[in-house]
Design an enzyme around this catalytic site. Sequence first.
Site, PDB file in Angstrom:
ATOM      1  N   HIS B 135       2.155  -1.088  -5.168  1.00 41.45           N
ATOM      2  CA  HIS B 135       2.758  -0.027  -5.981  1.00 41.45           C
ATOM      3  C   HIS B 135       3.633  -0.705  -7.040  1.00 41.45           C
ATOM      4  O   HIS B 135       4.153  -1.797  -6.803  1.00 41.45           O
ATOM      5  CB  HIS B 135       3.604   0.839  -5.050  1.00 41.45           C
ATOM      6  CG  HIS B 135       4.194   2.056  -5.666  1.00 41.45           C
ATOM      7  ND1 HIS B 135       5.303   2.025  -6.475  1.00 41.45           N
ATOM      8  CD2 HIS B 135       3.837   3.377  -5.571  1.00 41.45           C
ATOM      9  CE1 HIS B 135       5.603   3.261  -6.852  1.00 41.45           C
ATOM     10  NE2 HIS B 135       4.735   4.097  -6.321  1.00 41.45           N
ATOM     11  N   ASP B 212       6.792  -3.483   1.998  1.00 44.70           N
ATOM     12  CA  ASP B 212       6.996  -2.148   1.432  1.00 44.70           C
ATOM     13  C   ASP B 212       6.351  -1.160   2.393  1.00 44.70           C
ATOM     14  O   ASP B 212       5.134  -1.029   2.440  1.00 44.70           O
ATOM     15  CB  ASP B 212       6.359  -2.101   0.040  1.00 44.70           C
ATOM     16  CG  ASP B 212       6.184  -0.672  -0.481  1.00 44.70           C
ATOM     17  OD1 ASP B 212       6.631   0.280   0.200  1.00 44.70           O
ATOM     18  OD2 ASP B 212       5.596  -0.515  -1.563  1.00 44.70           O
ATOM     19  N   GLN B 215       4.587   3.902   2.627  1.00 42.36           N
ATOM     20  CA  GLN B 215       3.431   4.710   3.037  1.00 42.36           C
ATOM     21  C   GLN B 215       3.126   4.567   4.522  1.00 42.36           C
ATOM     22  O   GLN B 215       2.188   5.196   5.013  1.00 42.36           O
ATOM     23  CB  GLN B 215       2.192   4.317   2.220  1.00 42.36           C
ATOM     24  CG  GLN B 215       2.298   4.629   0.747  1.00 42.36           C
ATOM     25  CD  GLN B 215       2.396   6.118   0.460  1.00 42.36           C
ATOM     26  OE1 GLN B 215       1.996   6.958   1.258  1.00 42.36           O
ATOM     27  NE2 GLN B 215       2.942   6.451  -0.692  1.00 42.36           N
ATOM     28  N   LYS B 238       9.119  10.275   1.791  1.00 40.88           N
ATOM     29  CA  LYS B 238       7.726  10.144   2.247  1.00 40.88           C
ATOM     30  C   LYS B 238       7.625  10.434   3.739  1.00 40.88           C
ATOM     31  O   LYS B 238       6.541  10.467   4.297  1.00 40.88           O
ATOM     32  CB  LYS B 238       7.191   8.730   2.001  1.00 40.88           C
ATOM     33  CG  LYS B 238       7.421   8.175   0.618  1.00 40.88           C
ATOM     34  CD  LYS B 238       6.289   8.437  -0.317  1.00 40.88           C
ATOM     35  CE  LYS B 238       6.389   7.512  -1.528  1.00 40.88           C
ATOM     36  NZ  LYS B 238       5.853   8.142  -2.732  1.00 40.88           N
ATOM     37  N   CYS B 376       0.873   5.134  -9.733  1.00 38.47           N
ATOM     38  CA  CYS B 376       1.824   4.024  -9.872  1.00 38.47           C
ATOM     39  C   CYS B 376       1.241   2.723  -9.333  1.00 38.47           C
ATOM     40  O   CYS B 376       1.944   1.913  -8.726  1.00 38.47           O
ATOM     41  CB  CYS B 376       3.150   4.328  -9.177  1.00 38.47           C
ATOM     42  SG  CYS B 376       4.031   5.678  -9.933  1.00 38.47           S
TER      43      CYS B 376
END
Lengths: 162, 418
Positions: B135, B212, B215, B238, B376
Amino acid sequence: MSEKNEGKAAELRELYRELILEHARSPRHFGKLKDATHSAEGINPLCGDKLKMYFRILKNGRIDAACFEGSGCAISVASASLLTDTVIGMSTADALQFFSAVISRLSGRSTTSDDADTVIDLGKIRALEGVKEFPSRIKCASLAWHALNSAIHCNDQTVSTE
Amino acid sequence: MSHAAKAPNRSTEQRPIEDCRADFPVLAQTINGEPLVYLDSAASSQAPGVVIDAVAEYQRHDHANVHRGVHTLSHRATDLYESARDAVQEFIGAGRRTEIVFTRGTTESINLVAQSFCRPTLGAGDRILITHLEHHSNIVPWQIVCEQTGAELVIVPIDSSGQVDPQELIEKMDDRVRIVAIAHVSNALGSILPLTEIIQAAHDRDIPVLVDGAQAVPHLAVDVQALDVDFYAFSGHKMFAPTGIGILYAKETHLEAMPPYQGGGDMILEVRFEGTTYNELPYKFEAGTPNISGAIGLGAAARYLASMGLERIAAHENRLLAYLTRRLAAINGIRLIGTASNKASVQSFLLDDIHPHDIGTILDHQGVAIRTGHHCAMPVMDFFGIPGTARASLALYNNEEDIDRLIAALAKTQEIFA
């Protein structure tokens, strides 16, 4: 089909009129204009629409040729295609007045204080008016027109405005 | 399921997953005359009533600044804020509460690591390793720190399914690599990266790893100690919490060694014009009045997810994802983007030569919300040679009927463009 569904389907048909779909499938004047005198890129960074508009403007201020290239949704491509069809043969002054009328009619906001925007006959461009019901798509329909405005103004010194 | 994820038994209640849809008030509405089908949770998820109520209760009864007042409300606000930190610590299996830093979100967490952990020691010739599927929030902070220090950003490629070959990544871990920064789950493609293998190989070479996890957290059980990850960043919104709140998990030894990211109130012990003493962890990294209500919402969301059980959520979503993929693949003219064998929660696709925005508009007209565009992740789009995709993403509140509605709406889209 219920009345509600018919109304909804009609709204979608308003947006994706046959003329729009046809121009999106086979855009007119698609490609680079080698001897362009004016050009500008229209980018919608949020969606990724990217159109480059090319114009050849004669010394007397008449738009002699218009082309575009790039990628975008059906609405933005059809709008650019219709734009090229419309402005070829126009003076830059008329094209700018047309730009102002298109933006005001698509967004429902006037960009000038006079009412000239509502008087101009938009002709085929009226096919884009369906976007009024789809606020998130107004910028798609107006992208090419903003590029036209920018192309003419950024080369202001070389253009005679009659 | 990621083999990187441990399987702690956090679920005490055993409410059927199917029942939890009713916990999300926003889903009970019509859009353009049709019941809402929300398939855009990878962009931002909806909040359950318990999260909305936790935030509202705090605003209604308990609001004051934290760590400051001697009065009752300030005590209550501080207790709620700190208990949210405990909930997050438990949620990701962190060893210490001091390792949980509240931030604005994943983006700020990654910027914090780039600037406070990397920048002071980076120099020309040093390398930062990321992958092609990141991302923008796991690309741009590194580009900035590279520009500041003369370090170089090295990109590990993906294959045509949208997966990273861990061997290829490991081969690039030379003695100039100062950090590896990778997604747990790709937001555009859904690929789950084999973290355990990558982190172990990096640690064998003394390279720290940032993950990261934006998600991943609402879909997979994450245990930062089992992963042995150095930094794990994620966002509240999220995972059913409000926007504007997120987490940086970092090993205490790293946080101790790092200078503060921002200066201000709350991150200090003593301020004199001659010099300032910084506060202890994690407050050294929480300058200014924090997003107290957001943190409380995040704590409530973490407890909610834990009560449903991440393993059960993952199983439910895997079933749905398989159904979604099967139904999409059966459509004439569909092209699936992101077909890795180990995936979570999202499916990107293209339909005929219809631009994703047009798909998105026609779907919305039928009450179906999806994301369209580059998500993104513009380098991912460049890799596949496309300007963008349509993306359906799932959360625990989705069901097969949502997918059936999506498929019917796509048929309508094809009809209009026929």
